[in-house]
Design an enzyme around this catalytic site. Structure first.
Site, PDB file in Angstrom:
ATOM      1  N   ARG A   4      51.392  44.971  47.833  1.00  0.00           N
ATOM      2  CA  ARG A   4      50.410  44.996  48.057  1.00  0.00           C
ATOM      3  C   ARG A   4      49.565  44.094  49.209  1.00  0.00           C
ATOM      4  O   ARG A   4      48.720  44.588  49.759  1.00  0.00           O
ATOM      5  CB  ARG A   4      49.336  44.011  46.826  1.00  0.00           C
ATOM      6  CG  ARG A   4      48.713  43.039  46.640  1.00  0.00           C
ATOM      7  CD  ARG A   4      48.571  42.181  45.859  1.00  0.00           C
ATOM      8  NE  ARG A   4      46.865  42.838  45.398  1.00  0.00           N
ATOM      9  CZ  ARG A   4      46.518  42.892  44.328  1.00  0.00           C
ATOM     10  NH1 ARG A   4      47.182  42.895  43.243  1.00  0.00           N
ATOM     11  NH2 ARG A   4      45.273  43.076  44.252  1.00  0.00           N
ATOM     12  N   ASP A  20      42.002  43.876  42.472  1.00  0.00           N
ATOM     13  CA  ASP A  20      42.501  45.032  40.783  1.00  0.00           C
ATOM     14  C   ASP A  20      41.731  45.381  40.243  1.00  0.00           C
ATOM     15  O   ASP A  20      40.898  45.347  39.883  1.00  0.00           O
ATOM     16  CB  ASP A  20      43.242  43.368  39.797  1.00  0.00           C
ATOM     17  CG  ASP A  20      43.906  42.384  40.583  1.00  0.00           C
ATOM     18  OD1 ASP A  20      44.823  42.818  41.266  1.00  0.00           O
ATOM     19  OD2 ASP A  20      44.194  41.391  39.648  1.00  0.00           O
ATOM     20  N   GLU A  21      42.966  46.853  39.429  1.00  0.00           N
ATOM     21  CA  GLU A  21      41.685  47.448  38.713  1.00  0.00           C
ATOM     22  C   GLU A  21      41.407  47.274  37.600  1.00  0.00           C
ATOM     23  O   GLU A  21      40.550  47.688  37.254  1.00  0.00           O
ATOM     24  CB  GLU A  21      42.815  47.962  38.341  1.00  0.00           C
ATOM     25  CG  GLU A  21      43.862  48.227  37.053  1.00  0.00           C
ATOM     26  CD  GLU A  21      45.127  47.135  37.526  1.00  0.00           C
ATOM     27  OE1 GLU A  21      45.430  46.408  36.704  1.00  0.00           O
ATOM     28  OE2 GLU A  21      45.404  46.703  38.121  1.00  0.00           O
ATOM     29  N   GLU A 133      51.912  37.176  42.918  1.00  0.00           N
ATOM     30  CA  GLU A 133      51.870  37.019  44.503  1.00  0.00           C
ATOM     31  C   GLU A 133      50.358  36.150  45.008  1.00  0.00           C
ATOM     32  O   GLU A 133      50.829  36.600  46.494  1.00  0.00           O
ATOM     33  CB  GLU A 133      51.737  38.733  44.215  1.00  0.00           C
ATOM     34  CG  GLU A 133      49.752  39.152  44.452  1.00  0.00           C
ATOM     35  CD  GLU A 133      50.619  39.190  42.275  1.00  0.00           C
ATOM     36  OE1 GLU A 133      48.672  39.865  42.397  1.00  0.00           O
ATOM     37  OE2 GLU A 133      50.820  39.152  41.745  1.00  0.00           O
ATOM     38  N   ASP A 134      49.319  35.752  44.662  1.00  0.00           N
ATOM     39  CA  ASP A 134      48.449  35.447  44.841  1.00  0.00           C
ATOM     40  C   ASP A 134      48.647  34.330  45.521  1.00  0.00           C
ATOM     41  O   ASP A 134      48.108  33.585  46.519  1.00  0.00           O
ATOM     42  CB  ASP A 134      46.473  35.584  44.197  1.00  0.00           C
ATOM     43  CG  ASP A 134      47.526  35.643  42.523  1.00  0.00           C
ATOM     44  OD1 ASP A 134      48.421  35.371  42.009  1.00  0.00           O
ATOM     45  OD2 ASP A 134      46.381  36.261  42.024  1.00  0.00           O
TER      46      ASP A 134
END
Length: 165
Positions: A4, A20-21, A133-134
């Site tokens: 991402r 995010d979705e 990942e954040d």
């Protein structure tokens, strides 16, 4: 997951809105976050936050989503950040992480730093966990800017309760 933050050449805007979705924001919330980000373009500006802390009893770092007035991470599930080349932003942005990444012909954006500068083992750990990942992006941006992220609050959604019969 670390894909991402791949430095796609199609990203031409200064602002990157990461969603995010499952994120649900109104247009006024996105507009407000963008206005805040424009005032602090070197920082991550977003909605959901977390805090990390040292757990002395377990002798390790912890991570919490408890609602407090302290935060150290803005989740990239709903956040703005800059695609700006690291070290080439406005005066006062702070220095690059040390040692400096080798020069390249392409500018070094936060995405480029994440993809090319961070040790591959960290990205592999994030991908293997399918999470965090954040946290890694927040640590990277804080290391580059020497500044914390900024939280903006979402409007509280009123939920109607259906009377029980």
């Amino acid at each position: 997951l670390s894909d991402r933050f791949f430095p796609y050449t199609a990203i031409q805007t200064d602002a990157v809105l990461s969603l995010d979705e499952h994120t649900s924001l109104s247009t006024s919330e996105v507009d407000f976050a963008f206005v805040v980000w424009r005032s602090f373009p070197e920082r991550i500006v977003g909605f959901p936050t977390r805090s990390h802390f040292w757990d002395a009893e377990q002798r390790r770092w912890g991570y919490t989503s408890k609602w407090t007035n302290e935060l150290s991470i803005v989740l990239t599930a709903a956040a703005f950040y800059h695609r700006y080349p690291a070290g080439e932003g406005p005066a006062g942005w702070g220095a690059r992480p040390h040692p400096a990444p080798p020069p390249r012909s392409l500018p070094r954006y936060y995405h480029s730093l994440f993809t090319e500068y961070l040790p591959a083992g960290l990205r592999e750990l994030v991908d293997g966990l399918a999470a965090c990942e954040d946290i890694l992006m927040n640590v990277l941006v804080a290391a580059v800017t020497k500044l914390p992220p900024i939280k903006v609050t979402q409007r509280k959604q009123h939920k109607e309760t259906v009377p029980q019969q």
